[in-house]
Design an enzyme around this catalytic site. Sequence first.
Site, PDB file in Angstrom:
ATOM      1  N   THR A   1       0.805  -1.217   0.000  1.00 33.25           N
ATOM      2  CA  THR A   1       0.000   0.000   0.000  1.00 33.25           C
ATOM      3  C   THR A   1       0.842   1.273   0.000  1.00 33.25           C
ATOM      4  O   THR A   1       0.324   2.348  -0.271  1.00 33.25           O
ATOM      5  CB  THR A   1      -0.885  -0.017   1.258  1.00 33.25           C
ATOM      6  OG1 THR A   1      -0.116  -0.587   2.323  1.00 33.25           O
ATOM      7  CG2 THR A   1      -2.098  -0.891   1.063  1.00 33.25           C
TER       8      THR A   1
ATOM      9  N   GLU B   1      -9.419   0.658   0.186  1.00 33.85           N
ATOM     10  CA  GLU B   1     -10.581  -0.081  -0.320  1.00 33.85           C
ATOM     11  C   GLU B   1     -11.507   0.715  -1.234  1.00 33.85           C
ATOM     12  O   GLU B   1     -12.178   0.138  -2.081  1.00 33.85           O
ATOM     13  CB  GLU B   1     -11.429  -0.636   0.849  1.00 33.85           C
ATOM     14  CG  GLU B   1     -10.693  -0.671   2.154  1.00 33.85           C
ATOM     15  CD  GLU B   1     -10.590  -2.033   2.816  1.00 33.85           C
ATOM     16  OE1 GLU B   1     -11.075  -3.019   2.278  1.00 33.85           O
ATOM     17  OE2 GLU B   1      -9.998  -2.084   3.908  1.00 33.85           O
TER      18      GLU B   1
HETATM   19 MO1  MOS Z   1      -8.729  -5.345   4.025  1.00 35.44          MO
HETATM   20  S1  MOS Z   1     -10.225  -6.477   3.185  1.00 35.44           S
HETATM   21  O1  MOS Z   1      -9.186  -4.876   5.589  1.00 35.44           O
HETATM   22  O2  MOS Z   1      -7.276  -6.127   3.830  1.00 35.44           O
END
Ligand code: MOS
Length: 733
Positions: free
Chosen positions: A474, A696
């Site tokens: 990320t 997300e």
């Molecule tokens: Mo996420 S579905 O909280 O990795």
Amino acid sequence: MDQGPVITGKGIPRIDGPLKVKGQAKYAAEYEVPDLLHAVIVPASMAKGRVTSIDTTAAKSFSGVVAVLTHQNRPWFWPFSFLYKDPVGPPGKPFRPLYNDRVHFSGQPVALVVAENYEAARDAAASVRVSYDREQHATDLASEVSNAYRPPRHRLGVARTPQPTGDADRAFSEAPVKVEATYKTAPENHHPMELFATTVEWGDETVTIYDKTQSPKSVEIFLKVALRLFRRKVRVVSSFVGGAFGLGLRPQQSVFLAVLAAKALKRSVRLVIPRDQMFALGYRANSIQTVSLGADENGHLLAIRHRAIAATSQYEDAQDPMLNFSASLYRCNNIKLSYELAKLDTVSPCDMRAPGAATGMFALECAMDELAYAVNVDPLVLRLANYTERDQSENRPFSSKALRECYAQGAERFGWAKRSHAPRSMRKGKELIGWGMATGVWEAAMSPVPARAKVSLLADGRFEVTTSITDIGTGTYTILTQIAADALGAPLERVVVKLGDSAFPFNPTQGGSWTAATSGSAVQAGCEKLKKKIISRAKQAGIIGNGQAAELLSPAALADLLKLSGRDNLSATATIIKVPFGKKYTSATHSAVFAEVRIDEELSVVRVTRLLCAVAAGRILNPATARSQIIGASVMGIGKALYEDAAIDHNLGRCMAHSFADYHIPSNADVYDIEVLFVEETDDKVSPIGVKGLGEIGSVAVAPAIANAIFHATGQRMRDLPITIDRLAHSRG
Ligand code: MOS
């Protein structure tokens, strides 16, 4: 010092990028450990029943095979299922590999072959013969609908379905315009690039476990309890994680089995889940949803009903927030939601990027598109007509909400005004062109569990930040380095961030889109604390007067300070606790996604030629890594819309796919132009650093935007995901 953010907010390249492209970033299965054994799982070949016998004679005769563990000869472990609970697991009894003879799902480990080399283990595993006493299994959600039940409450409250408001049944029946339809979404498997894997380094005092996980701390605690490793020091390391998306939120069977084998044999063990076995590790629950929208002639919503039935396993009530946003996204006084589960003989479903929302919002946002056509209003105009400035389900304001700007800027950039409303009205050559849009929403939250970070001044004038959170791709390393650099007034080169080690200060699971806000705030607080400490030490030592703080942070001054105080480092640890909102605000991240599809009219081949994602997520720490998050999530959205289907052969009760040849995820050739824009959004309430999180939101609105674009192109309303070539061709008749 106190120069304000100069590094945060810049799109600096990933700090860990060079390590990754040079192959120097080590993943769980890449650690070199002496005298390593290799373990391979023997999966159950049926879905429900009991193992009656396991013939391991052939397996044991392979040269190099050290042991074949089964439920009959495995070392003792606790019989109480509650001891296997992890912090994010759902209600129910967690699956315990090799616990007993019971088979809960096809692909369940029934034996573990351990050998001196991988090839021996793999070949021996293939020779294990298992006999079963089969029972009738149920793997088809559609035929289990009559057994659906309301799930018991998840202790994290993740899928707490909002209470009804008004009288949705009456309002719907009286509404002048009604849209009601059933939507289905397929189960989706997790396929991060890095396979789930564990390398256990077994030592007399310390067990070091290199594991692919989103939470080294959860894994450490889980193993200590479940496998009674109290006598040794347990350290779980996940310095780099090659994608996880939710499958690594809970300790996986790979880590349990690898450590079980290591404990049994007192040897170091590696276990890698091969790609074909990844299909039995957890999945995004498939769903059957009915949405009923009642509206006036202008499309103002009078009633929203949304009923969802989602798959779960026999042993757990896996659940996700599928309907939560249906109560809060639009202005409507009569809302009724129902979320139910149906038990199947499969592995437990698990979280998968934007769990729940990506599935529930598909249905809601397609229904909104259907309503737009029912009242003959542009789909974007319809969203604006139902815009809400308050969270009606909780009757409170949003801490910030720049969704209106997402719509406006996204539409402008996409050229939405040039769209002709009628289906089948745009084409080029033999391709039909469709433009569709959808709204995305995801909770903006900090972790419910406090997070800690330690910041140290080192002798060479650099600062070291340690916290146990992982970077699952990320960009966590990068944004935390930026935050620390700004908070300390130091250049990036003087900040070293170390993550993914359970020996570091406690920081909960990476997930929920809460890591940037939570860990970022902890790091910032740690830096502030260290700065104060440095200043007060410096004053004590008489090396600065008041107002000279800025010079103090030069490496030379810091080295002097350490020398004077007779230490080789100085550190501070801070703990950050979730912003105590009380019930004053709802915090959410929003997006507006616009999609263009081009569809070969004869072959029904869909190309998603353009995606425009306009996102409001509070403060953007790094536009480059942020953009990557949205692009990656959009690619997953394309997969959900068009390709991914972990379809089960209900005869065998097992997933039909075993490789990427039969489970298609978007490849480069499937992905065209994806553009991301972040709209300005200031939020001083959501987290101490104004960050909402981006992991997300990118996955929520892509599939409905594509489905709506397909309707616009073809006039065919496709309500079952994925919208494969055969389904589209068949629906045309
Ligand atoms: Mo996420 S579905 O909280 O990795």
